[in-house]
Design an enzyme around this catalytic site. Sequence first.
Site, PDB file in Angstrom:
ATOM      1  CG  ASP A 272      17.514 -13.748  -7.202  1.00 49.71           C
ATOM      2  OD1 ASP A 272      16.734 -14.430  -6.530  1.00 49.71           O
ATOM      3  OD2 ASP A 272      17.994 -14.135  -8.282  1.00 49.71           O
ATOM      4  CD  GLU A 273      12.057 -15.097  -7.531  1.00 53.86           C
ATOM      5  OE1 GLU A 273      11.120 -14.690  -8.246  1.00 53.86           O
ATOM      6  OE2 GLU A 273      12.550 -16.226  -7.636  1.00 53.86           O
TER       7      GLU A 273
END
Length: 351
Positions: A106-107
């Site tokens: 997610d990043e």
Amino acid sequence: MSWTRKIIHLDMDCFYAAIEQRDNPELRGKPVGVGGARDRRGVLTTCSYEARPFGVRSAMPTFLALRMCPQLIVVPTRFDVYRAESRRIREIFAAFTHLIEPLSLDEAYLDVSHLDHDPAAVAFEIRERIFEQTGLTASAGVAPNKLLAKVASDVNKPNGQCVVPPAGVAAFMANLPVRKLWGVGGVSAEKLERRGIRTCGDLQRLSRIDLHGLFGRFGLELYDLCRGIDERPVEPHRLRKSLSTEETFTRDLTTLAECERRLAILHSDLLRDLAKARDVRPIRKAFVKIKFANFSRTTVERVANEPALPVFSALLEEGFRRGNGLAVRLLGAGVRYAEESGETGQMALEL
């Protein structure tokens, strides 16, 4: 001052929980935890923003989260879905740059230095496309380096962005809490706070020699970090092999009991960092690192599929015996991930 490097850190907002709320309308607007069931001694991987006012956080034991927020809805993880969404998001990144360094599902860091456009506008456009194509929101930090971009991405969460231009680095760092720096955990921050150091501006008053005396080699890195200096490149396809945390003590520890108390704190920090990393690869080994008062070192490791405190305690006891009565100057605890060649194990956190 013009931009020489344009780095964006994109961080999805409560990624797993947001996907669960998107896919199940009954969960929207409610406190949601994603992770292990209470009867399995599970740990939350993440939680929705609605759960956070109750004190619920990532890496928290599920039974404790339910005690703090009885109305918390705990749902199991669906990593096949999260991976699929992550692939869609990285395809959006690839439309802007090939210099993409994923940190987790997610990043990621993006280097957009080659683009003539304002990096803030690029970050906004990426976030818009993510929402249009997935229904999920992301936050962004835009800065001349990775350190500043990552810190900035957390400033206007959720669904916002923060820009730190080259001319604004000194002002941004002056009042930044030292806890925001990479590598500074709760124990290190408390050590600095005892010296009246709470912000990076405070930390800048210490010399390289002072910082080396407090933190060893990491102190030399802190000298640059607290000034917003970070020359690390964005590294596509970089894959972390291990994750660990450690502490150098101002006073050497002389007994196993003292070491065990410190180990418990390090273990808590490690669980927190594992939850932040959200790495879905299985854990292969656990290890404890010890530096003795005479600066000799030893590392004890064993095959383990979860970061349980009793495993680290057993490793500590074995390593402490190797010192033959020497005091302990540094302790570290960490895990090694399974390689992609097929090593097996379980999830880093029991989900």
